[in-house]
Structure formats: structure tokens, C-alpha cells
Design a protein around this motif. Structure first.
Motif, short mmCIF file in Angstrom:
data_model
loop_
_atom_site.label_atom_id
_atom_site.label_comp_id
_atom_site.label_asym_id
_atom_site.label_seq_id
_atom_site.Cartn_x
_atom_site.Cartn_y
_atom_site.Cartn_z
N LEU A 1 -0.66 2.26 -2.36
CA LEU A 1 -0.31 3.22 -1.59
C LEU A 1 -0.21 3.07 -0.13
CD1 LEU A 1 0.55 6.21 -1.81
CD2 LEU A 1 -2.17 6.91 -1.99
N LEU B 1 3.43 3.50 2.01
CA LEU B 1 3.35 4.57 2.92
C LEU B 1 4.13 3.66 4.15
CD1 LEU B 1 0.07 6.38 2.47
CD2 LEU B 1 2.39 7.36 2.52
N LEU C 1 0.20 5.88 -9.84
CA LEU C 1 0.56 6.58 -8.66
C LEU C 1 1.94 7.74 -8.65
CD1 LEU C 1 -0.04 3.46 -6.15
CD2 LEU C 1 -1.43 5.83 -6.33
N GLU C 2 2.87 7.13 -9.38
CA GLU C 2 3.91 7.98 -9.38
C GLU C 2 3.68 9.19 -10.07
OE1 GLU C 2 8.67 7.17 -10.76
OE2 GLU C 2 7.26 6.18 -11.64
N LEU D 1 1.99 10.71 -5.80
CA LEU D 1 1.78 10.11 -4.48
C LEU D 1 2.90 8.77 -4.04
CD1 LEU D 1 -1.89 9.42 -5.24
CD2 LEU D 1 -0.99 10.88 -3.29
N VAL D 2 3.80 8.63 -4.98
CA VAL D 2 4.76 7.41 -5.11
C VAL D 2 6.10 8.01 -5.59
CG1 VAL D 2 5.19 5.09 -5.95
CG2 VAL D 2 3.21 5.52 -4.68
N THR D 3 7.18 7.61 -5.09
CA THR D 3 8.35 7.97 -5.69
C THR D 3 9.08 6.76 -5.72
OG1 THR D 3 9.40 8.20 -3.49
CG2 THR D 3 8.67 10.22 -4.55
N SER E 1 8.31 3.89 -2.82
CA SER E 1 7.87 4.61 -1.61
C SER E 1 6.83 5.68 -1.60
CB SER E 1 9.05 4.88 -0.71
OG SER E 1 9.79 5.65 -1.36
N GLY E 2 5.95 5.87 -0.56
CA GLY E 2 4.91 6.57 -0.54
C GLY E 2 5.24 7.80 0.60
N GLU F 1 1.91 11.63 0.37
CA GLU F 1 0.57 11.45 1.16
C GLU F 1 0.35 11.85 2.58
OE1 GLU F 1 -3.58 11.29 1.53
OE2 GLU F 1 -2.28 11.54 -0.34
#
Lengths: 161, 114
Positions: free
Chosen positions: B22, B26, B53-54, B58-60, B71-72, B75
Motif C-alpha cells: 500500500l 500510494l 487490498l483491491e 484501498l487499491v485500484t 495505485s492507491g 487511503e
């Protein structure tokens, strides 16, 4: 309670607080314009503030330091951007070094205070804005993400916002 | 907040590898292949962490040719929200201080102009 509304705008990094006080705008302005009154409320109770410089003119500086329970000193200040007594004050709010000078690497915010007369007294609207995406990045770099799993209790409210 | 979403979110952050992923995404978009080079585990295992995470939001991820790019950004928004909350607490204290200052003065101190 004097606080009547709080609005958080995450997209614009802005916090707006509306407060109503049963006094005239002139009287309310004094809590900003008189350094002895300002230092009675600016710092948290545990961290009383001492105002050492107070120049409420555009470009002028207000400098202060707060003292923590363990005696640690927290210096800070504002750079006045615009002032129109008793209705408007706009300033850049900064962290300062031991000499009272702004620390450019610390996140900064801008505060806008607007005071208007109401039927029962005065309304003060305070809009605080984090200045830039860089400031947000600074805070990320401070390890906020790492700390987030320990700050789980706060997240419910954040996600609901 | 949705309980399922909360579970996914806290589950995702409970693992050190996922917190590390993450932090990296970010800072900027990373391909899953590039991320996998940082960890002593299989590509498939890293892919699974990214998927967790996706799912938590939190992540795309997006596809670019044969690569999957993560990418994050979510957050960052939450971080700002929590900062604004701290800021709000500071100002709540100040408003209470102003209120107390105004309440404790003698009425004769104020000039009544209205």
C-alpha cells in the motif's frame, strides 16, 4: 453551545465551523485583536499559549508559543493575509522553529474568520484549509498509513463521512 | 459503515506485506510484476495480496497491455479525513475557550452598539 455546525470537505481539504455567541461582533473581534485575550483560548487547556508578537495588518505576523505539561515549548504563528475589523481575518497558520520563524517543511493551513451580526449576537464562521497536495503528502510521509491499523477506532467515522 | 467493508479494510491492513504494498502504490502506480520483485514470495502470492487490498477499496487496478497496474488513492483521502478530524478537535477546544472567556467577563465590559 456556541458551535452550531461543522462541515468537513475532504475533496477540498477544508473544515468549516460555524459558532454563535451572544455578544456583538466588536466584542467577539476582541478575542482575536487583543493578544491577552487570544492567549486565553488559543492553546488547549493543557498547553497554555503566550503571544509574543501581534501585528494584525496584511503581511504582519502573530507569533506565539504553547507550553506543554512537561515544559516542552511548541512555537507557532500566523502570517496575516487580510484583515477587516470586526468582520474578517484571513491568515496562514504555520508551525515555527525556536526563533519563531515558519517551518516550511511542516504542513500549513489557511484560516479565514468571518464575523457577522445576528439577532442574538454574532456568528463566527471559521474556514480552515490545508494549503496543498504537498502538505497532504508530507503527512503521508510522516507514517500515517503505517499507523492506520492502530487507529482503527477512528476509521468507521471516516468511511461514513 | 458497512460491516463487510470494515472487515475487508481491517483485514487488509493487518498484514505487513500488504501495508508495504500500500505504501508503494500510494507513492505511485506500480505494476504487480514490479511489486512482486520486492518480496520473497511467488508472483501469485503478491497478486493475492493486491487483490485483498483491491477488495477493501484501498487499491485500484487498471490494465495496460499485458500489465496490471495498481495505485492507491483512497487511503490518501482517509488520511486527510483523519487530519481534518484532529484539526476539528483543536478548534472545538478553541471555540469552547472563546465561549468561556466571553461568559466570564462582566457585562459592563462590553460595548453594546446594537
Amino acid at each position: 453551545m456556541p458551535l452550531t455546525d461543522v462541515t468537513t470537505d475532504i475533496d477540498n481539504r477544508t473544515l468549516t465551523m460555524t459558532c454563535d455567541f451572544p455578544v456583538t461582533p466588536e466584542r467577539l473581534w476582541q478575542v482575536w485583536a487583543d493578544p491577552r485575550q487570544l492567549e486565553k483560548w488559543w492553546g488547549p487547556e493543557s498547553h497554555p499559549a503566550r503571544v509574543t508578537e501581534h501585528d494584525l495588518t496584511p503581511g504582519g505576523l502573530v507569533k506565539y508559543h504553547m507550553t506543554g505539561p512537561d515544559g516542552e515549548i511548541y512555537p507557532g504563528g500566523w502570517e496575516v493575509i487580510a484583515v477587516d475589523p470586526p468582520h474578517r481575518l484571513e491568515a496562514r497558520d504555520f508551525f515555527a522553529d525556536a526563533d519563531g520563524n515558519p517551518v516550511d517543511t511542516a504542513p500549513q493551513s489557511r484560516m479565514l474568520i468571518e464575523i457577522t451580526a445576528t439577532e442574538g449576537g454574532s456568528r463566527m464562521v471559521n474556514t480552515s484549509t490545508w494549503e496543498s497536495a504537498e502538505d497532504m503528502q508530507n503527512v503521508l510521509d510522516m507514517g500515517v498509513v503505517e499507523g492506520s491499523s492502530s487507529a482503527i477506532g477512528q476509521l468507521d467515522a471516516l468511511l461514513a463521512a | 459503515m458497512d460491516e463487510k467493508r470494515a472487515d475487508a479494510f481491517f483485514h487488509a491492513l493487518s498484514d505487513g506485506t500488504r501495508r508495504d504494498i500500500l505504501r508503494r502504490v500510494l507513492a505511485g502506480e506500480h505494476s504487480v510484476t514490479a511489486l512482486a520483485e520486492h518480496y520473497p514470495m511467488s508472483f501469485a502470492a503478491v497478486q493475492k495480496h493486491v487483490a485483498v487490498l483491491e477488495r477493501a477499496g484501498l487499491v485500484t487496478k487498471r490494465r495496460s497491455g499485458r500489465e496490471s497496474l495498481a495505485s492507491g488513492d483512497v487511503e490518501a483521502v482517509r488520511t486527510v479525513a483523519s487530519l481534518l478530524r484532529e484539526f476539528e478537535d483543536v478548534w472545538r477546544g478553541r471555540v469552547a475557550g472563546i465561549d468561556s472567556l466571553l461568559a466570564h467577563e462582566t457585562p459592563a465590559d462590553t460595548t453594546s452598539t446594537d
